[in-house]
Design an enzyme around this catalytic site. Sequence first.
Site, PDB file in Angstrom:
ATOM      1  N   HIS A 136       9.834  -5.929 -11.803  1.00  0.00           N
ATOM      2  CA  HIS A 136       8.397  -6.228 -11.864  1.00  0.00           C
ATOM      3  C   HIS A 136       7.604  -4.926 -12.039  1.00  0.00           C
ATOM      4  O   HIS A 136       7.899  -3.933 -11.383  1.00  0.00           O
ATOM      5  CB  HIS A 136       7.971  -6.940 -10.570  1.00  0.00           C
ATOM      6  CG  HIS A 136       6.620  -7.561 -10.669  1.00  0.00           C
ATOM      7  ND1 HIS A 136       6.420  -8.872 -11.045  1.00  0.00           N
ATOM      8  CD2 HIS A 136       5.393  -7.037 -10.485  1.00  0.00           C
ATOM      9  CE1 HIS A 136       5.125  -9.128 -11.063  1.00  0.00           C
ATOM     10  NE2 HIS A 136       4.478  -8.030 -10.724  1.00  0.00           N
ATOM     11  N   HIS A 138       5.492  -2.019 -11.443  1.00  0.00           N
ATOM     12  CA  HIS A 138       4.885  -1.525 -10.205  1.00  0.00           C
ATOM     13  C   HIS A 138       5.054  -0.014 -10.088  1.00  0.00           C
ATOM     14  O   HIS A 138       5.868   0.582 -10.792  1.00  0.00           O
ATOM     15  CB  HIS A 138       5.537  -2.200  -8.987  1.00  0.00           C
ATOM     16  CG  HIS A 138       6.945  -1.736  -8.713  1.00  0.00           C
ATOM     17  ND1 HIS A 138       8.020  -2.114  -9.487  1.00  0.00           N
ATOM     18  CD2 HIS A 138       7.459  -0.920  -7.751  1.00  0.00           C
ATOM     19  CE1 HIS A 138       9.133  -1.571  -9.019  1.00  0.00           C
ATOM     20  NE2 HIS A 138       8.820  -0.829  -7.963  1.00  0.00           N
ATOM     21  N   GLN A 140       4.699   3.281  -6.860  1.00  0.00           N
ATOM     22  CA  GLN A 140       4.717   3.488  -5.423  1.00  0.00           C
ATOM     23  C   GLN A 140       3.715   4.577  -5.052  1.00  0.00           C
ATOM     24  O   GLN A 140       3.383   5.429  -5.873  1.00  0.00           O
ATOM     25  CB  GLN A 140       6.109   3.908  -4.961  1.00  0.00           C
ATOM     26  CG  GLN A 140       7.181   2.891  -5.321  1.00  0.00           C
ATOM     27  CD  GLN A 140       8.504   3.158  -4.624  1.00  0.00           C
ATOM     28  OE1 GLN A 140       8.553   3.349  -3.408  1.00  0.00           O
ATOM     29  NE2 GLN A 140       9.575   3.181  -5.382  1.00  0.00           N
ATOM     30  N   HIS A 271      -3.199  16.337 -13.276  1.00  0.00           N
ATOM     31  CA  HIS A 271      -2.285  16.068 -14.394  1.00  0.00           C
ATOM     32  C   HIS A 271      -1.213  15.062 -13.981  1.00  0.00           C
ATOM     33  O   HIS A 271      -0.954  14.875 -12.793  1.00  0.00           O
ATOM     34  CB  HIS A 271      -1.629  17.359 -14.893  1.00  0.00           C
ATOM     35  CG  HIS A 271      -0.856  18.093 -13.839  1.00  0.00           C
ATOM     36  ND1 HIS A 271      -1.452  18.890 -12.888  1.00  0.00           N
ATOM     37  CD2 HIS A 271       0.465  18.139 -13.575  1.00  0.00           C
ATOM     38  CE1 HIS A 271      -0.524  19.401 -12.092  1.00  0.00           C
ATOM     39  NE2 HIS A 271       0.652  18.953 -12.486  1.00  0.00           N
ATOM     40  N   HIS A 273       2.903  14.005 -14.839  1.00  0.00           N
ATOM     41  CA  HIS A 273       4.171  14.375 -15.472  1.00  0.00           C
ATOM     42  C   HIS A 273       4.916  13.098 -15.842  1.00  0.00           C
ATOM     43  O   HIS A 273       5.016  12.182 -15.020  1.00  0.00           O
ATOM     44  CB  HIS A 273       5.075  15.133 -14.489  1.00  0.00           C
ATOM     45  CG  HIS A 273       4.563  16.463 -14.085  1.00  0.00           C
ATOM     46  ND1 HIS A 273       4.542  17.543 -14.941  1.00  0.00           N
ATOM     47  CD2 HIS A 273       4.073  16.933 -12.908  1.00  0.00           C
ATOM     48  CE1 HIS A 273       4.073  18.607 -14.301  1.00  0.00           C
ATOM     49  NE2 HIS A 273       3.764  18.261 -13.065  1.00  0.00           N
ATOM     50  N   LYS A 286      20.336  12.396 -21.153  1.00  0.00           N
ATOM     51  CA  LYS A 286      20.538  13.797 -20.803  1.00  0.00           C
ATOM     52  C   LYS A 286      21.012  13.830 -19.359  1.00  0.00           C
ATOM     53  O   LYS A 286      20.331  13.305 -18.470  1.00  0.00           O
ATOM     54  CB  LYS A 286      19.224  14.557 -20.933  1.00  0.00           C
ATOM     55  CG  LYS A 286      19.196  15.911 -20.258  1.00  0.00           C
ATOM     56  CD  LYS A 286      20.086  16.896 -20.971  1.00  0.00           C
ATOM     57  CE  LYS A 286      20.236  18.198 -20.208  1.00  0.00           C
ATOM     58  NZ  LYS A 286      21.311  19.037 -20.755  1.00  0.00           N
ATOM     59  N   VAL A 289      23.175  18.004 -14.806  1.00  0.00           N
ATOM     60  CA  VAL A 289      24.297  18.093 -13.872  1.00  0.00           C
ATOM     61  C   VAL A 289      24.765  19.542 -13.690  1.00  0.00           C
ATOM     62  O   VAL A 289      23.919  20.430 -13.552  1.00  0.00           O
ATOM     63  CB  VAL A 289      25.435  17.157 -14.334  1.00  0.00           C
ATOM     64  CG1 VAL A 289      25.058  15.694 -14.080  1.00  0.00           C
ATOM     65  CG2 VAL A 289      25.760  17.360 -15.815  1.00  0.00           C
ATOM     66  N   TYR A 291      25.651  22.799 -14.806  1.00  0.00           N
ATOM     67  CA  TYR A 291      24.913  24.042 -15.008  1.00  0.00           C
ATOM     68  C   TYR A 291      23.469  23.891 -14.535  1.00  0.00           C
ATOM     69  O   TYR A 291      22.917  24.795 -13.907  1.00  0.00           O
ATOM     70  CB  TYR A 291      24.950  24.467 -16.480  1.00  0.00           C
ATOM     71  CG  TYR A 291      24.494  25.904 -16.663  1.00  0.00           C
ATOM     72  CD1 TYR A 291      25.353  26.960 -16.357  1.00  0.00           C
ATOM     73  CD2 TYR A 291      23.208  26.206 -17.104  1.00  0.00           C
ATOM     74  CE1 TYR A 291      24.939  28.279 -16.492  1.00  0.00           C
ATOM     75  CE2 TYR A 291      22.787  27.522 -17.243  1.00  0.00           C
ATOM     76  CZ  TYR A 291      23.656  28.553 -16.936  1.00  0.00           C
ATOM     77  OH  TYR A 291      23.244  29.863 -17.063  1.00  0.00           O
ATOM     78  N   GLU A 292      22.886  22.726 -14.813  1.00  0.00           N
ATOM     79  CA  GLU A 292      21.492  22.501 -14.439  1.00  0.00           C
ATOM     80  C   GLU A 292      21.314  22.494 -12.916  1.00  0.00           C
ATOM     81  O   GLU A 292      20.344  23.047 -12.396  1.00  0.00           O
ATOM     82  CB  GLU A 292      21.008  21.165 -15.012  1.00  0.00           C
ATOM     83  CG  GLU A 292      20.756  21.172 -16.513  1.00  0.00           C
ATOM     84  CD  GLU A 292      22.011  21.006 -17.361  1.00  0.00           C
ATOM     85  OE1 GLU A 292      23.126  20.945 -16.798  1.00  0.00           O
ATOM     86  OE2 GLU A 292      21.881  20.938 -18.587  1.00  0.00           O
TER      87      GLU A 292
HETATM   88  O1  LIG Z   1      29.085  20.498 -21.645  1.00  0.00           O
HETATM   89  P1  LIG Z   1      29.225  19.004 -21.640  1.00  0.00           P
HETATM   90  O2  LIG Z   1      30.300  18.517 -20.717  1.00  0.00           O
HETATM   91  O3  LIG Z   1      29.332  18.421 -23.023  1.00  0.00           O
HETATM   92  O4  LIG Z   1      27.835  18.463 -21.067  1.00  0.00           O
HETATM   93  C1  LIG Z   1      27.548  18.255 -19.718  1.00  0.00           C
HETATM   94  O5  LIG Z   1      27.363  19.474 -19.004  1.00  0.00           O
HETATM   95  C2  LIG Z   1      26.268  20.295 -19.411  1.00  0.00           C
HETATM   96  C3  LIG Z   1      26.178  21.469 -18.463  1.00  0.00           C
HETATM   97  O6  LIG Z   1      25.993  21.059 -17.118  1.00  0.00           O
HETATM   98  C4  LIG Z   1      24.947  19.505 -19.438  1.00  0.00           C
HETATM   99  O7  LIG Z   1      23.926  20.307 -20.013  1.00  0.00           O
HETATM  100  C5  LIG Z   1      25.086  18.216 -20.240  1.00  0.00           C
HETATM  101  O8  LIG Z   1      23.887  17.474 -20.148  1.00  0.00           O
HETATM  102  C6  LIG Z   1      26.270  17.417 -19.671  1.00  0.00           C
HETATM  103  O9  LIG Z   1      26.440  16.210 -20.399  1.00  0.00           O
HETATM  104  O1  LIG Z   2      11.917   2.973  -3.625  1.00  0.00           O
HETATM  105  P1  LIG Z   2      13.000   2.372  -4.496  1.00  0.00           P
HETATM  106  O2  LIG Z   2      12.469   1.910  -5.823  1.00  0.00           O
HETATM  107  O3  LIG Z   2      13.825   1.338  -3.792  1.00  0.00           O
HETATM  108  O4  LIG Z   2      14.016   3.594  -4.790  1.00  0.00           O
HETATM  109  C1  LIG Z   2      13.910   4.507  -5.846  1.00  0.00           C
HETATM  110  O5  LIG Z   2      12.843   5.433  -5.657  1.00  0.00           O
HETATM  111  C2  LIG Z   2      12.961   6.302  -4.520  1.00  0.00           C
HETATM  112  C3  LIG Z   2      11.801   7.288  -4.573  1.00  0.00           C
HETATM  113  O6  LIG Z   2      11.771   8.042  -5.761  1.00  0.00           O
HETATM  114  C4  LIG Z   2      14.298   7.052  -4.514  1.00  0.00           C
HETATM  115  O7  LIG Z   2      14.436   7.760  -3.310  1.00  0.00           O
HETATM  116  C5  LIG Z   2      15.468   6.068  -4.675  1.00  0.00           C
HETATM  117  O8  LIG Z   2      16.670   6.801  -4.769  1.00  0.00           O
HETATM  118  C6  LIG Z   2      15.237   5.229  -5.930  1.00  0.00           C
HETATM  119  O9  LIG Z   2      16.287   4.308  -6.120  1.00  0.00           O
END
Ligand SMILES: O=P(O)(O)O[C@H]1O[C@H](CO)[C@@H](O)[C@H](O)[C@H]1O
Ligand SMILES: O=P(O)(O)O[C@H]1O[C@H](CO)[C@@H](O)[C@H](O)[C@H]1O
Lengths: 315, 315
Positions: A136, A138, A140, A271, A273, A286, A289, A291-292
């Site tokens: 739905h 919405h 928060q 603003h 985001h 994307k 994971v 490296y990030e």
């Molecule tokens: O390098 P890979 O395994 O293709 O890609 C993975 O690891 C990277 C580094 O953490 C990330 O930027 C990518 O988004 C993720 O899919």
């Molecule tokens: O509040 P919801 O929709 O159940 O939950 C979602 O938003 C929350 C706030 O960003 C997060 O902590 C949860 O991991 C996410 O699943």
Amino acid sequence: MKRPWSGQVEKEEEDRVPQHDPNNPLCPGNTRANGEVNPDYNNTYVFENDFPALQPDAPDPGFNQHPLFQSKAARGVCKVMCFHPWSDVTLPLMTLPDIIKVIDKWAELMVDLGSTYPWVQIFENKGAMMGCSNPHPHCQVWASNFLPNEATLSDRCQREYLKTHGEPLLLQYAKMEAERQERVVVQNADWLAVVPYWATWPFQTLLLPRRHVQRLTNLTAQEREGLASIMKRLLTKYDNLFQISFPYSMGWHGAPTGPYLKEDQFHWQLHAHYYPPLLRSASVRKFMVGYEMLAQEQRDLTPEQVIHLGNRPRL
Amino acid sequence: MKRPWSGQVEKEEEDRVPQHDPNNPLCPGNTRANGEVNPDYNNTYVFENDFPALQPDAPDPGFNQHPLFQSKAARGVCKVMCFHPWSDVTLPLMTLPDIIKVIDKWAELMVDLGSTYPWVQIFENKGAMMGCSNPHPHCQVWASNFLPNEATLSDRCQREYLKTHGEPLLLQYAKMEAERQERVVVQNADWLAVVPYWATWPFQTLLLPRRHVQRLTNLTAQEREGLASIMKRLLTKYDNLFQISFPYSMGWHGAPTGPYLKEDQFHWQLHAHYYPPLLRSASVRKFMVGYEMLAQEQRDLTPEQVIHLGNRPRL
Ligand SMILES: O=P(O)(O)O[C@H]1O[C@H](CO)[C@@H](O)[C@H](O)[C@H]1O
Ligand SMILES: O=P(O)(O)O[C@H]1O[C@H](CO)[C@@H](O)[C@H](O)[C@H]1O
């Protein structure tokens, strides 16, 4: 972007959502987890989250002597705000008058909760990919008795920039992006949506008023109309990009409230985001994971390439 | 944790992976995207990523006058390191001598790349849920000509702690956790794995040596054996938790290298972070979205509850 992808592929089509689901606790007339019955609402509807992460009476964890083992009570309230009585619409599919009602309700909640709480975070998790647990439409609203990390950082950077450069950071930034027109996605008389120069998510955008506005509550009626219109255009562009209801997390940042209402907050510019998770298509995201998480976020596409993709005519 | 979940559910079973796939560019004897043929390797195998995010000769973006539009060349190299010739194993399924070979190769790469690059990030994305694009057991090693954000932050916090409290932060922390035994997951004579007091991911862990060690390259032969053993135990516990090959991103942080090798880095303590995405079960993850992205990370379970779950006997 040239890597072969044999990794995770997301489900492309969300299951068809009915306009009214008698078992959905967010629909009009239905009973929620705490036994309350929702009114037969016509536009927005706000209620207390039945499973709140923040509570006004969270217990004090007690005094911790050691600097490495510090904790404090995080107190606050969590509200849920339905945008519309129907489950099968999203903001870009709503009419402008209905989007204006959402904006007015946001401002109203900022006044109410902001009268005492220093930070009121309005945010929308859209789509299953962004952890949204209910289809739905919405958002928060979580109000807290402390400035969260992101708020603290944003406050510090804007404050330092004003001190060093004599102009609010995001006001100057909006002016320069409006002049350059290199990263602008949509614009109107009062608003600008850009893929920010420093974006990390591929299709991330920043939505800004052109005028110096510190809080949602300071928007004029005309600016609210302009906001409804630019949101509808921005979100329609998102949906058109991969021909799906585009997932994202979005939220508003403005000058802090509560005790800060009495302080000078000239450095702040309101603003929003938008952080969408997709990268290559409707089904390949994307992954922020390894490296990030451990070193630094890295982009697969530059903001300028993204703008180009967004303007590509679709069949 | 009590919220009803009608959000995204992950695929529980990964497709069965064959021991050798003639089309997988990570397997011994196969041809990669650049035409090179992998040797018939027996334990680890390192090669240059064919689609590197960092390159040694990245062009200079040129001088940017305005403070809001700054960019710099990010230069470096990206390597891939296979852990084992077979695609159907993971670290916890490997023998201790084979895990020690992985650790030795990590240290070797730190010496090689660390001789010039200030930061060498070793990280493993495990599982499709963590964006891993190839099921063959492997990690990545990205070396950069700059300190990434997380490295800078970790360096600053450890430096400040030493200055204020006279002892390296993570050395003191490991001692206190070893004494308290409240958040310890596994331990041996030389190592400790804890759910850190400040964890944000539900099953996050921090792996630390007990002795003051600044870099992977400083580990003794005995400490490498102990590391192989504690990694095997930790990762087996993870796999047992929900009876699946547990997904995570992990990586090593140690004192910076290159020009920093000549500087005092006493404040640094070597450690590895494990960030697993799961929350409730093998198929329901923790979404770090809306509030987390825009305000602050929030936990659904305390570290102490998590330890309890991890020790629950499984049927
Ligand atoms: O390098 P890979 O395994 O293709 O890609 C993975 O690891 C990277 C580094 O953490 C990330 O930027 C990518 O988004 C993720 O899919
Ligand atoms: O509040 P919801 O929709 O159940 O939950 C979602 O938003 C929350 C706030 O960003 C997060 O902590 C949860 O991991 C996410 O699943």
